[in-house]
Design a protein around this motif. Structure first.
Motif, mmCIF file in Angstrom:
data_model
loop_
_atom_site.group_PDB
_atom_site.id
_atom_site.type_symbol
_atom_site.label_atom_id
_atom_site.label_comp_id
_atom_site.label_asym_id
_atom_site.label_seq_id
_atom_site.Cartn_x
_atom_site.Cartn_y
_atom_site.Cartn_z
ATOM 1 N N ALA A 76 36.591 39.111 55.577
ATOM 2 C CA ALA A 76 38.008 39.064 55.729
ATOM 3 C C ALA A 76 38.725 38.209 54.479
ATOM 4 N N GLY A 77 39.434 38.732 53.768
ATOM 5 C CA GLY A 77 40.110 37.937 52.720
ATOM 6 C C GLY A 77 40.693 38.776 51.916
ATOM 7 N N VAL A 78 41.556 37.915 50.799
ATOM 8 C CA VAL A 78 42.362 38.408 49.672
ATOM 9 C C VAL A 78 41.545 38.897 48.293
ATOM 10 N N VAL A 79 41.837 40.061 47.841
ATOM 11 C CA VAL A 79 40.899 40.616 46.902
ATOM 12 C C VAL A 79 41.612 39.895 45.573
ATOM 13 N N SER A 80 40.600 38.957 44.994
ATOM 14 C CA SER A 80 40.954 38.105 43.629
ATOM 15 C C SER A 80 40.741 38.900 42.392
ATOM 16 N N GLU A 81 39.590 39.580 42.411
ATOM 17 C CA GLU A 81 39.135 40.146 41.430
ATOM 18 C C GLU A 81 38.375 41.338 41.619
ATOM 19 N N ALA A 82 38.140 42.518 40.814
ATOM 20 C CA ALA A 82 37.323 43.706 41.191
ATOM 21 C C ALA A 82 36.984 44.254 39.922
ATOM 22 N N ALA A 83 35.443 44.552 39.933
ATOM 23 C CA ALA A 83 35.084 45.436 38.763
ATOM 24 C C ALA A 83 34.069 46.611 39.412
ATOM 25 N N ALA A 84 33.769 47.343 38.454
ATOM 26 C CA ALA A 84 32.768 48.398 38.984
ATOM 27 C C ALA A 84 31.513 48.072 39.880
ATOM 28 N N GLN A 85 31.196 47.088 39.463
ATOM 29 C CA GLN A 85 29.852 46.693 40.369
ATOM 30 C C GLN A 85 30.130 45.474 41.586
ATOM 31 N N PRO A 117 41.906 53.384 35.144
ATOM 32 C CA PRO A 117 40.502 53.170 34.884
ATOM 33 C C PRO A 117 40.388 51.786 33.987
ATOM 34 N N ALA A 118 39.102 51.095 34.327
ATOM 35 C CA ALA A 118 38.656 50.025 33.748
ATOM 36 C C ALA A 118 38.694 50.231 32.214
ATOM 37 N N GLY A 119 38.855 49.248 31.599
ATOM 38 C CA GLY A 119 38.683 49.199 29.960
ATOM 39 C C GLY A 119 37.232 48.959 29.555
ATOM 40 N N ARG A 120 36.930 48.992 28.308
ATOM 41 C CA ARG A 120 35.673 48.903 28.052
ATOM 42 C C ARG A 120 35.041 47.456 28.418
ATOM 43 N N LEU A 121 35.713 46.486 28.123
ATOM 44 C CA LEU A 121 35.447 44.923 28.453
ATOM 45 C C LEU A 121 35.309 44.709 29.936
ATOM 46 N N GLU A 122 36.350 45.213 30.624
ATOM 47 C CA GLU A 122 36.349 45.148 32.173
ATOM 48 C C GLU A 122 35.048 45.959 32.810
ATOM 49 N N SER A 123 34.668 47.176 32.058
ATOM 50 C CA SER A 123 33.587 48.028 32.615
ATOM 51 C C SER A 123 32.250 47.097 32.452
ATOM 52 N N ALA A 124 32.242 46.473 31.542
ATOM 53 C CA ALA A 124 30.836 45.753 31.088
ATOM 54 C C ALA A 124 30.812 44.582 31.792
ATOM 55 N N LEU A 125 31.678 44.021 32.690
ATOM 56 C CA LEU A 125 31.451 42.834 33.708
ATOM 57 C C LEU A 125 30.673 43.104 34.811
ATOM 58 N N GLY A 126 29.348 43.495 34.775
ATOM 59 C CA GLY A 126 28.675 43.744 35.719
ATOM 60 C C GLY A 126 28.293 42.476 36.768
ATOM 61 N N LEU A 127 27.620 42.812 37.891
ATOM 62 C CA LEU A 127 27.216 41.993 38.864
ATOM 63 C C LEU A 127 26.406 40.631 38.137
ATOM 64 N N GLY A 128 25.617 40.823 37.229
ATOM 65 C CA GLY A 128 24.797 39.802 36.655
ATOM 66 C C GLY A 128 25.710 38.796 35.818
ATOM 67 N N HIS A 129 26.851 39.528 35.264
ATOM 68 C CA HIS A 129 28.146 38.363 34.612
ATOM 69 C C HIS A 129 28.500 37.369 35.724
ATOM 70 N N VAL A 130 28.932 37.816 36.835
ATOM 71 C CA VAL A 130 29.364 36.875 37.782
ATOM 72 C C VAL A 130 28.365 35.903 38.264
ATOM 73 N N LEU A 131 27.204 36.350 38.562
ATOM 74 C CA LEU A 131 25.957 35.529 39.095
ATOM 75 C C LEU A 131 25.889 34.612 38.050
ATOM 76 N N ARG A 132 25.799 34.927 36.961
ATOM 77 C CA ARG A 132 25.363 34.009 35.617
ATOM 78 C C ARG A 132 26.500 32.758 35.639
ATOM 79 N N ALA A 133 27.622 33.003 35.944
ATOM 80 C CA ALA A 133 28.926 32.253 35.740
ATOM 81 C C ALA A 133 28.481 31.208 37.103
ATOM 82 N N LEU A 134 28.074 31.677 38.419
ATOM 83 C CA LEU A 134 27.809 30.767 39.543
ATOM 84 C C LEU A 134 26.723 29.921 38.854
ATOM 85 N N ALA A 135 25.889 30.752 38.519
ATOM 86 C CA ALA A 135 24.473 29.809 38.189
ATOM 87 C C ALA A 135 24.960 28.701 37.159
ATOM 88 N N ARG A 136 25.801 28.932 36.326
ATOM 89 C CA ARG A 136 26.113 27.852 34.992
ATOM 90 C C ARG A 136 26.791 26.850 35.594
#
Length: 187
Positions: A76-85, A117-136
């Motif tokens: 349960a929480g507030v939606v901060s961001e969302a993308a396709a994946q 509909p999501a733009g090209r850049l937003e559509s490209a932000l997959g799950l891997g992008h978010v996980l790489r930011a957490l790893a970094r």
């Protein structure tokens, strides 16, 4: 003439035609109105059929929702961001959860609002992008899967998996395929 003093005046042939055409015109107008209502309803259904969950989640940024990924795994929480994946939920108390959209079983609290509909850049932000930011950022996370939880830091993020180094015991790495992820929760 009737017996009560009233005369029955038969309609003139011209009057009958006027009534007939007026009736036909009224039926056509009613049919056109019904057809227009049906067209609007059909177009609305067709438009709704093109809306995906990610667009609804993006439209719910700022809204409080309850996301269930497994029978015993609600968030349960507030939606901060969302993308396709993925969707990022603010759980409160500084905790956040990245939930893959394919892991979502139900969402409560989505309103009717749909993001465009999501733009090209937003559509490209997959799950891997978010996980790489957490790893970094070397964030300690709880990686939830349907077979358990691994708490540690994300080390490497591949095309379809993430390596987690648990806090204890040190030295061993757990590789988790993206398809097995239910959520990655910051502590």
């Amino acid at each position: 003439m009737s017996g009560e003093g009233y005369a029955v005046i038969p309609p003139t042939p011209g009057r009958r035609w006027e009534h007939l055409f007026a009736d036909i015109e009224a039926q056509l107008a009613a049919g056109r109105a019904d057809e227009a209502r049906w067209d609007v309803a059909e177009l609305t259904r067709a438009e709704r059929a093109r809306v995906n969950l990610a667009d609804r989640l993006r439209g719910a940024v700022g809204a409080r929702v309850r996301v269930v990924v497994a029978p015993e795994e609600p968030f349960a929480g507030v939606v901060s961001e969302a993308a396709a994946q993925w969707v990022l939920l603010d759980l409160g108390g500084g905790r956040r959860a990245v939930v893959p959209t394919r892991a979502i079983r139900t969402v409560e609290g989505l309103g009717p609002r749909v993001a465009p509909p999501a733009g090209r850049l937003e559509s490209a932000l997959g799950l891997g992008h978010v996980l790489r930011a957490l790893a970094r950022d070397r964030v300690v996370v709880c990686v939830r899967t349907d077979v358990g939880v691994v708490t540690g830091r994300l080390d490497r993020v591949g095309a379809d998996h993430v390596d987690v180094t648990p806090e204890a015991p040190a030295g061993r790495t757990v590789s988790v395929p993206f398809h097995a992820l239910l959520a990655v929760v910051s502590r």
